[in-house]
Design a protein around this motif. Structure first.
Motif, PDB file in Angstrom:
ATOM      1  N   ALA A   9       2.974   8.538   0.597  1.00 51.85           N
ATOM      2  CA  ALA A   9       2.968   7.361  -0.278  1.00 51.85           C
ATOM      3  C   ALA A   9       4.074   7.501  -1.318  1.00 51.85           C
ATOM      4  CB  ALA A   9       1.615   7.205  -0.954  1.00 51.85           C
ATOM      5  N   ALA A  12      -0.451   3.269  -3.184  1.00 51.81           N
ATOM      6  CA  ALA A  12      -1.634   4.065  -2.882  1.00 51.81           C
ATOM      7  C   ALA A  12      -1.462   5.506  -3.348  1.00 51.81           C
ATOM      8  CB  ALA A  12      -1.903   4.037  -1.378  1.00 51.81           C
ATOM      9  N   SER A  23       1.138  -3.391   5.732  1.00 46.81           N
ATOM     10  CA  SER A  23       0.047  -4.083   5.040  1.00 46.81           C
ATOM     11  C   SER A  23       0.095  -5.575   5.313  1.00 46.81           C
ATOM     12  CB  SER A  23       0.129  -3.828   3.536  1.00 46.81           C
ATOM     13  OG  SER A  23       0.116  -2.446   3.250  1.00 46.81           O
ATOM     14  N   ASP A  72      -3.588   9.289   0.577  1.00 45.98           N
ATOM     15  CA  ASP A  72      -3.845   8.206   1.526  1.00 45.98           C
ATOM     16  C   ASP A  72      -2.885   8.271   2.707  1.00 45.98           C
ATOM     17  OD1 ASP A  72      -5.723   7.318  -0.265  1.00 45.98           O
ATOM     18  OD2 ASP A  72      -5.093   5.226  -0.151  1.00 45.98           O
ATOM     19  N   ASP A  94       0.827  -1.210   0.000  1.00 43.18           N
ATOM     20  CA  ASP A  94       0.000   0.000   0.000  1.00 43.18           C
ATOM     21  C   ASP A  94       0.861   1.260   0.000  1.00 43.18           C
ATOM     22  OD1 ASP A  94      -3.054  -0.851   0.560  1.00 43.18           O
ATOM     23  OD2 ASP A  94      -1.718  -2.205   1.623  1.00 43.18           O
ATOM     24  N   TRP A 138     -12.844   6.731  -3.350  1.00 43.88           N
ATOM     25  CA  TRP A 138     -11.814   5.942  -2.688  1.00 43.88           C
ATOM     26  C   TRP A 138     -11.634   6.418  -1.253  1.00 43.88           C
ATOM     27  CZ3 TRP A 138      -9.497   1.568  -2.610  1.00 43.88           C
ATOM     28  CH2 TRP A 138      -8.253   1.380  -1.995  1.00 43.88           C
ATOM     29  N   LYS A 139     -11.855   5.530  -0.315  1.00 43.70           N
ATOM     30  CA  LYS A 139     -11.662   5.807   1.110  1.00 43.70           C
ATOM     31  C   LYS A 139     -12.388   7.082   1.548  1.00 43.70           C
ATOM     32  CE  LYS A 139      -7.308   3.277   1.665  1.00 43.70           C
ATOM     33  NZ  LYS A 139      -5.888   3.320   2.086  1.00 43.70           N
ATOM     34  N   LYS A 198      -5.390   0.359  -8.259  1.00 41.86           N
ATOM     35  CA  LYS A 198      -6.271   0.043  -7.127  1.00 41.86           C
ATOM     36  C   LYS A 198      -6.189  -1.424  -6.726  1.00 41.86           C
ATOM     37  CE  LYS A 198     -11.164   0.263  -5.754  1.00 41.86           C
ATOM     38  NZ  LYS A 198     -12.538   0.626  -6.202  1.00 41.86           N
ATOM     39  N   TYR A 214      -4.003   5.637 -10.894  1.00 39.47           N
ATOM     40  CA  TYR A 214      -3.321   4.900  -9.834  1.00 39.47           C
ATOM     41  C   TYR A 214      -3.822   3.457  -9.870  1.00 39.47           C
ATOM     42  CZ  TYR A 214      -1.839   9.411  -7.963  1.00 39.47           C
ATOM     43  OH  TYR A 214      -1.270  10.658  -7.819  1.00 39.47           O
ATOM     44  N   LEU A 270      -4.711  -3.096  -3.407  1.00 34.52           N
ATOM     45  CA  LEU A 270      -4.700  -2.177  -2.272  1.00 34.52           C
ATOM     46  C   LEU A 270      -5.778  -2.587  -1.277  1.00 34.52           C
ATOM     47  CD1 LEU A 270      -4.371   1.358  -3.927  1.00 34.52           C
ATOM     48  CD2 LEU A 270      -2.541  -0.038  -2.923  1.00 34.52           C
TER      49      LEU A 270
END
Length: 564
Positions: free
Chosen positions: A320, A311, A422, A315, A307, A372-373, A407, A405, A410
């Motif tokens: 990152a 990511a 992770s 994030d 991640d 996302w998130k 995904k 990016y 992840l």
């Protein structure tokens, strides 16, 4: 799967290392200061540790890593589906390799696995020899452990064969008494792997432990290996290398394709695995039935940093690393929801390029406007933290150079991976690949109805219409597309292009692209931009990489592959 790091050749040191690196394990061994070989072979628990440690070889390639090359997904960045963002040595080593075929030489192989592989092969052979001459296990247990060891040996040889074709076969500890050993033919190397996997498939249990090979893993790997052999036999035709030991007889192509199809069908017939209708969850659900062989991680003690490497920057509050991002070439491969081909030349598609795409697109790609998130991804140039930046304008931009990016793989629930790292699993052998192998092998054998059935079974689980494979040319076009999309970021594409002998076509004299996204009125303008600073370079010579120069110098029986 437990993580065991082994440092020396001998069985004794191997066991010692396994004890000290294994998590949550306490076993009393007398004497405490050393390990007596006879006690190792008389104690089933130490034998179990020994074979468990051998699976560290699979872990070397987790998440598309190539040993010594750098980071996760480095193998995808060698192909056309991922672009590494850095242009500096280290983070950007992959970009250096793909930009100049002359970076590869006997003195600087670029993809060097030789010594590491032969260290593992020697340990496997020592283990098999010890089982037969020193072990007090029952005959049945000896055979089971030998089957597991031969699976690992075949797995190791497969990586060597993909790189060099013709390598040295060691199948007995007695061979190590001879210093100078010659290469065997590429055909003999593949036959050796298939023989090992025949033994493994026959003698391994049907139900396997997590992180350990069972019948399904042996059959699935054999399907992969035989498909490579058949592809090389059919496609190489000695066009790229004159070494008498490289290449495989074209007359054997159908035999290998038959073996691949049989092994794939045998995997299916076990009834242990299922295609998962929820594509995204496959890579974060440790209980997915698509996993035939996987590497497991358990936080907080056994983790990885996938991640952190992939990511989007926000994030991690800008921390990152963003090693690599998907290319526009890959993004464009994903179909529309109804199974039709996406095209920027279609006005409706171009007006809203990320609407009504197939489920795998939404599970694999983070695009401009994606959710996302709990936030909306903005990869337009308006976002200076996460938006598009032209490749090469910064040494390590740590943001997208393509407008996308990655995904897939992840963990959407991991909101503090900088601290927590992770723990999602790496799936080395996945059930979907078995169906892809079966479809390709059957197509190569001219069994187009069977090929269509296999591919359509997979596509149905991905909520896509059935595939029609009426002839070989169409079948290979559809299968190549399907492998590109289904297996994206799983480390297959580079090696597929090599076995199809298409890498010099797809990866030479070209620049991969991305999309510079600019706000315009109430929408966005999408402009195709190069993601490479120079043309990529892949010559036919690279289908057989050189043996490291030092290995040829110390082994007088070993000749360099011709052309190097």
């Amino acid at each position: 799967m437990r993580n065991l790091k082994v440092l020396k050749y001998s069985a004794l040191t191997l066991i010692s290392s396994a004890f000290f690196s294994m998590n949550s394990c306490s076993i009393d061994v007398i004497p405490q200061d050393r390990y007596v070989e006879e006690s190792i072979w008389s104690d089933p628990s130490t034998i179990e540790l020994y074979i468990n440690g051998m699976y560290a070889e699979v872990k070397k390639f987790q998440f598309g890593v190539f040993p010594g090359l750098g980071y996760d997904n480095a193998m995808d960045a060698l192909a056309d589906g991922m672009k590494f963002t850095s242009n500096t040595p280290g983070n950007g080593t992959v970009n250096i390799l793909i930009s100049n075929a002359n970076q590869f030489s006997p003195a600087s192989v670029g993809l060097n696995y030789w010594s590491s592989a032969y260290e593992r092969i020697r340990r496997v052979n020592e283990f098999i020899g010890g089982l037969k001459t020193k072990s007090q296990l029952s005959a049945d247990d000896q055979v089971k452990y030998e089957a597991e060891a031969r699976f690992i040996r075949a797995y190791t040889y497969f990586w060597l064969a993909k790189l060099h074709g013709s390598v040295i076969i060691f199948n007995d500890i007695a061979q190590y008494s001879t210093k100078d050993n010659p290469r065997s033919s590429e055909e003999a190397v593949y036959d050796f792997m298939i023989e090992d996997l025949d033994f493994a498939a026959t003698n391994l249990p049907k139900s396997n432990k997590d992180g350990r090979a069972g019948k399904g893993a042996a059959y699935a790997l054999q399907s992969r290996v035989a498909l490579f052999a058949g592809s090389i036999a059919k496609n190489d035709k000695k066009q790229f290398n004159t070494d008498p030991l490289t290449g495989i007889s074209q007359a054997k192509a159908n035999a290998y394709f038959t073996k691949s199809a049989e092994a794939a069908q045998a995997t299916i017939d076990l009834g242990l695995y299922e295609l998962d209708a929820d594509f995204q969850s496959i890579f974060t659900n440790k209980k997915t039935k698509e996993a035939i062989l996987r590497v497991d991680f358990v936080a907080p003690t056994v983790t990885h940093q996938y991640d952190l490497g992939y990511a989007p920057p926000k994030d991690a509050l800008g921390n990152a690393l963003v090693y690599g991002v998907p290319t526009a070439e890959l993004v464009n491969e994903f179909e529309m929801k109804d199974g039709s081909t996406f095209s920027w030349n279609n006005p409706d598609h171009a007006a809203d390029p990320y609407a009504n795409r197939e489920p795998r697109f939404y599970a694999s790609i983070l695009y401009n406007g994606a959710s996302w998130k709990g936030r909306t991804i903005n990869t337009s140039i308006a976002d200076v933290n996460e938006g598009f930046i032209q490749f090469g304008t910064q040494g390590d931009p740590k943001r997208t150079v393509t407008g996308y990016y990655a995904k897939k793989m992840l963990d959407p629930t991991n909101t503090n991976f900088v601290v927590n790292k992770s723990s999602q699993s790496w799936i080395e052998l996945r059930y979907a690949e078995v169906y892809l192998n079966l479809a390709e092998a059957k197509a190569q054998l001219g069994e187009f109805a069977a090929a269509s059935t296999a591919l359509s079974t997979l596509r149905a689980k991905r909520s896509l219409p059935a595939a029609s494979l009426p002839n070989l040319a169409k079948a290979m076009e559809v299968i190549e597309h399907e492998r590109t999309v289904e297996l994206a970021f799983e480390g297959h594409r580079f090696w597929d292009l090599r076995r199809w002998r298409k890498a010099h076509i797809e990866l030479n004299g070209k620049r991969m692209t991305g999309h510079k996204i600019t706000p315009e009125g109430t929408g966005f303008k999408y402009e195709v931009m190069p993601a490479d600073a120079s043309d990529r370079s892949f010559t036919g010579k690279l289908y057989y990489l050189p043996i490291p120069e030092l290995e040829v110098q110390v082994n007088l029986g070993l000749t360099q592959i011709q052309g190097w």
